[in-house]
Design a protein around this motif. Sequence first.
Motif, PDB file in Angstrom:
ATOM      1  N   LEU A  38      -6.715  -8.136  -1.873  1.00 51.80           N
ATOM      2  CA  LEU A  38      -6.861  -9.565  -2.008  1.00 51.80           C
ATOM      3  C   LEU A  38      -7.016 -10.231  -0.654  1.00 51.80           C
ATOM      4  N   GLY A  39      -7.009  -9.369   0.592  1.00 52.23           N
ATOM      5  CA  GLY A  39      -7.146  -9.998   1.642  1.00 52.23           C
ATOM      6  C   GLY A  39      -6.605  -8.672   2.663  1.00 52.23           C
ATOM      7  N   SER A  40      -6.653  -8.866   3.946  1.00 49.25           N
ATOM      8  CA  SER A  40      -6.334  -7.610   4.828  1.00 49.25           C
ATOM      9  C   SER A  40      -5.020  -7.066   4.652  1.00 49.25           C
ATOM     10  N   THR A  41      -3.915  -8.192   3.988  1.00 55.68           N
ATOM     11  CA  THR A  41      -2.650  -7.490   3.721  1.00 55.68           C
ATOM     12  C   THR A  41      -2.036  -7.860   2.496  1.00 55.68           C
ATOM     13  N   LEU A  52       2.733  -0.476 -21.708  1.00 48.89           N
ATOM     14  CA  LEU A  52       3.124  -1.580 -21.120  1.00 48.89           C
ATOM     15  C   LEU A  52       1.778  -2.023 -19.762  1.00 48.89           C
ATOM     16  N   SER A  53       1.625  -3.187 -19.809  1.00 44.86           N
ATOM     17  CA  SER A  53       0.730  -3.418 -18.626  1.00 44.86           C
ATOM     18  C   SER A  53       1.495  -4.158 -17.525  1.00 44.86           C
ATOM     19  N   GLN A  54       1.491  -3.573 -16.517  1.00 40.46           N
ATOM     20  CA  GLN A  54       2.335  -4.268 -15.506  1.00 40.46           C
ATOM     21  C   GLN A  54       1.485  -4.509 -14.163  1.00 40.46           C
ATOM     22  N   VAL A  55       1.911  -5.733 -13.726  1.00 37.59           N
ATOM     23  CA  VAL A  55       1.180  -6.048 -12.457  1.00 37.59           C
ATOM     24  C   VAL A  55       1.911  -6.396 -11.460  1.00 37.59           C
ATOM     25  N   GLU A  56       1.472  -5.747 -10.211  1.00 36.38           N
ATOM     26  CA  GLU A  56       2.556  -5.811  -8.956  1.00 36.38           C
ATOM     27  C   GLU A  56       1.691  -6.492  -8.166  1.00 36.38           C
ATOM     28  N   LEU A  57       2.215  -7.323  -7.109  1.00 40.14           N
ATOM     29  CA  LEU A  57       1.664  -8.205  -5.931  1.00 40.14           C
ATOM     30  C   LEU A  57       2.456  -7.505  -4.878  1.00 40.14           C
ATOM     31  N   TYR A  58       1.516  -6.909  -3.911  1.00 40.62           N
ATOM     32  CA  TYR A  58       2.036  -6.793  -2.644  1.00 40.62           C
ATOM     33  C   TYR A  58       1.569  -7.478  -1.468  1.00 40.62           C
ATOM     34  N   TYR A  59       2.371  -7.626  -0.485  1.00 42.98           N
ATOM     35  CA  TYR A  59       2.341  -8.247   0.814  1.00 42.98           C
ATOM     36  C   TYR A  59       2.513  -7.510   1.887  1.00 42.98           C
ATOM     37  N   SER A  61       3.307  -3.915   2.932  1.00 47.98           N
ATOM     38  CA  SER A  61       3.559  -2.580   2.203  1.00 47.98           C
ATOM     39  C   SER A  61       4.659  -2.981   1.193  1.00 47.98           C
ATOM     40  N   GLU A  62       5.256  -4.235   1.272  1.00 46.37           N
ATOM     41  CA  GLU A  62       6.343  -4.786   0.343  1.00 46.37           C
ATOM     42  C   GLU A  62       6.041  -5.305  -1.111  1.00 46.37           C
ATOM     43  N   LEU A  63       6.675  -5.143  -1.911  1.00 48.09           N
ATOM     44  CA  LEU A  63       6.571  -5.465  -3.217  1.00 48.09           C
ATOM     45  C   LEU A  63       6.755  -7.133  -3.201  1.00 48.09           C
ATOM     46  N   GLN A  64       6.134  -7.920  -3.453  1.00 40.85           N
ATOM     47  CA  GLN A  64       6.502  -9.315  -3.599  1.00 40.85           C
ATOM     48  C   GLN A  64       6.644  -9.875  -4.852  1.00 40.85           C
TER      49      GLN A  64
END
Length: 147
Positions: A38-41, A52-59, A61-64
């Motif tokens: 989604l960007g550089s980080t 299950l459909s699971q969506v994870e957002l990372y910022y 290397s940390e799970l946000q």
Amino acid sequence: MAKKLIFVLALLTLTAACGSRQQEANMPHPEVVDCFPLGSTAELRLLSDGNLSQVELYYGSELQELVGTANTDYFRTDKGQIMLDTITDTALAPAYVLRTYDRSSTYGAEVWYVVYPYRHNDPDGPWNLVKIPDEKPTLQSVGQYIR
């Protein structure tokens, strides 16, 4: 007599607890099926365990953020790639819509997720992940959930 009853109840409780742990150990764990930078980080990771459909957002290397829905699967292209739609007419930077469908729905219910940055024109994030509460969302209706 009371001691025997307490002992039997404790034994039953222990047996039930061990049985549920055994059942949890046998359950499949979601695996990463696709990633979208989604960007550089920032990165959006899509996981599935076959149900299950699971969506994870990372910022960095940390799970946000994390959200998922059971009994769903991702919409895919004819080539088998997961679809990620782009919405460009938002007040913020471009937002993305991830679409999943309810496997058991008889009328085509869908579960959509919207991903957008918190700040205007900042694709490096941090990002926001929203599960759309509509049963049949459209690309025109998701704009109200982008703040």
